[in-house]
Design a protein around this motif. Structure first.
Motif, short mmCIF file in Angstrom:
data_model
loop_
_atom_site.label_atom_id
_atom_site.label_comp_id
_atom_site.label_asym_id
_atom_site.label_seq_id
_atom_site.Cartn_x
_atom_site.Cartn_y
_atom_site.Cartn_z
N GLY A 10 37.15 -1.56 36.75
CA GLY A 10 38.39 -2.29 36.92
C GLY A 10 38.17 -3.65 37.56
O GLY A 10 37.09 -3.98 38.05
N GLY A 11 39.24 -4.45 37.52
CA GLY A 11 39.18 -5.77 38.16
C GLY A 11 39.22 -6.88 37.14
O GLY A 11 38.83 -6.71 35.99
N GLY A 12 39.74 -8.00 37.57
CA GLY A 12 39.80 -9.16 36.70
C GLY A 12 40.69 -8.91 35.50
O GLY A 12 41.44 -7.93 35.43
N ARG A 13 40.63 -9.80 34.56
CA ARG A 13 41.41 -9.63 33.32
C ARG A 13 40.61 -8.79 32.34
O ARG A 13 39.63 -9.26 31.78
CB ARG A 13 41.71 -11.00 32.71
N GLY A 14 40.95 -7.55 32.18
CA GLY A 14 40.27 -6.68 31.24
C GLY A 14 39.10 -5.91 31.82
O GLY A 14 38.39 -5.23 31.10
N GLY A 15 38.87 -6.00 33.09
CA GLY A 15 37.78 -5.25 33.72
C GLY A 15 36.53 -6.09 33.86
O GLY A 15 36.50 -7.26 33.53
N ARG A 16 35.49 -5.44 34.35
CA ARG A 16 34.21 -6.14 34.50
C ARG A 16 33.07 -5.21 34.10
O ARG A 16 33.18 -3.97 34.21
CB ARG A 16 34.03 -6.66 35.92
N LEU A 17 32.03 -5.79 33.64
CA LEU A 17 30.87 -5.04 33.19
C LEU A 17 30.07 -4.57 34.41
O LEU A 17 29.61 -5.37 35.21
CB LEU A 17 29.98 -5.91 32.29
N LEU A 18 29.95 -3.25 34.53
CA LEU A 18 29.18 -2.68 35.64
C LEU A 18 27.73 -2.43 35.25
O LEU A 18 26.85 -2.39 36.10
CB LEU A 18 29.82 -1.37 36.11
N GLY A 19 27.51 -2.22 34.00
CA GLY A 19 26.15 -1.94 33.56
C GLY A 19 26.10 -1.75 32.06
O GLY A 19 27.13 -1.61 31.40
N GLY A 20 24.92 -1.75 31.54
CA GLY A 20 24.73 -1.53 30.11
C GLY A 20 23.36 -0.93 29.84
O GLY A 20 22.41 -1.18 30.58
N GLU A 21 23.30 -0.14 28.80
CA GLU A 21 22.04 0.50 28.43
C GLU A 21 21.89 0.42 26.92
O GLU A 21 22.78 0.80 26.17
CB GLU A 21 22.07 1.97 28.86
N PHE A 22 20.75 -0.14 26.48
CA PHE A 22 20.47 -0.23 25.05
C PHE A 22 19.93 1.11 24.58
O PHE A 22 18.99 1.66 25.16
CB PHE A 22 19.46 -1.34 24.77
N ARG A 23 20.51 1.63 23.51
CA ARG A 23 20.04 2.89 22.92
C ARG A 23 19.55 2.61 21.51
O ARG A 23 20.29 2.10 20.68
CB ARG A 23 21.18 3.91 22.88
N ARG A 24 18.31 2.94 21.28
CA ARG A 24 17.69 2.70 19.97
C ARG A 24 18.20 3.68 18.93
O ARG A 24 18.46 4.84 19.23
CB ARG A 24 16.19 2.87 20.06
N LEU A 25 18.32 3.19 17.71
CA LEU A 25 18.60 4.03 16.55
C LEU A 25 17.38 4.00 15.65
O LEU A 25 16.66 2.99 15.61
CB LEU A 25 19.83 3.49 15.79
N PRO A 26 17.13 5.07 14.93
CA PRO A 26 15.97 5.06 14.04
C PRO A 26 16.15 4.02 12.94
O PRO A 26 17.24 3.86 12.39
CB PRO A 26 15.93 6.48 13.46
N ALA A 27 15.11 3.29 12.66
CA ALA A 27 15.14 2.28 11.61
C ALA A 27 13.87 2.43 10.76
O ALA A 27 12.81 2.77 11.27
CB ALA A 27 15.20 0.88 12.21
N ARG A 28 14.02 2.16 9.49
CA ARG A 28 12.86 2.23 8.60
C ARG A 28 12.03 0.96 8.78
O ARG A 28 12.56 -0.12 8.96
CB ARG A 28 13.33 2.36 7.16
N PRO A 29 10.70 1.10 8.72
CA PRO A 29 9.85 -0.09 8.84
C PRO A 29 10.02 -0.99 7.62
O PRO A 29 10.16 -0.50 6.49
CB PRO A 29 8.44 0.49 8.91
N MET A 30 10.04 -2.30 7.84
CA MET A 30 10.19 -3.24 6.74
C MET A 30 9.00 -4.19 6.70
O MET A 30 8.53 -4.65 7.73
CB MET A 30 11.47 -4.05 6.88
N ARG A 31 8.55 -4.45 5.50
CA ARG A 31 7.46 -5.41 5.28
C ARG A 31 7.93 -6.42 4.23
O ARG A 31 8.63 -6.07 3.29
CB ARG A 31 6.20 -4.72 4.76
N VAL A 32 7.51 -7.66 4.40
CA VAL A 32 7.78 -8.73 3.44
C VAL A 32 6.43 -9.24 2.96
O VAL A 32 5.55 -9.52 3.77
CB VAL A 32 8.59 -9.88 4.07
N HIS A 33 6.27 -9.34 1.63
CA HIS A 33 5.02 -9.83 1.08
C HIS A 33 5.30 -10.94 0.08
O HIS A 33 6.08 -10.77 -0.85
CB HIS A 33 4.24 -8.71 0.40
#
Length: 115
Positions: A10-33
C-alpha cells in the motif's frame, strides 16, 4: 524467457513495489545460421543440424542468389532435420525479407512474409 512475480504494498497512488522475483519459463534453444554459399549448401546445413541441441529452433538466412537451391525445399529440409527441430528460412533480397517455416507436420506449412 520468463515473468516477474511482483509484491505490491500500500501507499502512494496505486501502491508501491516491495519486491520482485524473476521466474524462468522453459524455452527452446534457438540458433541462427547465415548460409555462406562458399561450399555445398547441403554439407553446410548437415554440419549445422548435427551441432544443434534437441528441440532446437533453427533460422537459416539465405542470400537471394541461393534462394532457388533444391536443398532449401520443404521436403528436403524435413529430411535433413530431426523431427523435433523447427526450421525457418529467410531469403534476403534487395528490399524485402521473406520467411518460410518448415515444421515436421502432415502438411507443408510455408508462410511468406515481408518486413
Amino acid at each position: 524467457k520468463g515473468y516477474v512475480l511482483a509484491t505490491i504494498g500500500g501507499g502512494g497512488r496505486g501502491g508501491r513495489l516491495l519486491g520482485g522475483e524473476f521466474r524462468r519459463l522453459p524455452a527452446r534453444p534457438m540458433r541462427v545460421h547465415e548460409l555462406s554459399g562458399r561450399a555445398s549448401i547441403e554439407e553446410e546445413l548437415r554440419a549445422v543440424v548435427a551441432a544443434l541441441p534437441p528441440r532446437a529452433l533453427l533460422q537459416v538466412r539465405v542470400p537471394a542468389g541461393l534462394a532457388g537451391a533444391e536443398v532449401l525445399r520443404v521436403a528436403r529440409l524435413r529430411a535433413l532435420c530431426p523431427p523435433d527441430v523447427d526450421v525457418s528460412v529467410s531469403f534476403r533480397g534487395g528490399r524485402a525479407l521473406s520467411t518460410a517455416r518448415v515444421a515436421h507436420a502432415p502438411r507443408a506449412s510455408l508462410q511468406g512474409s515481408t518486413e
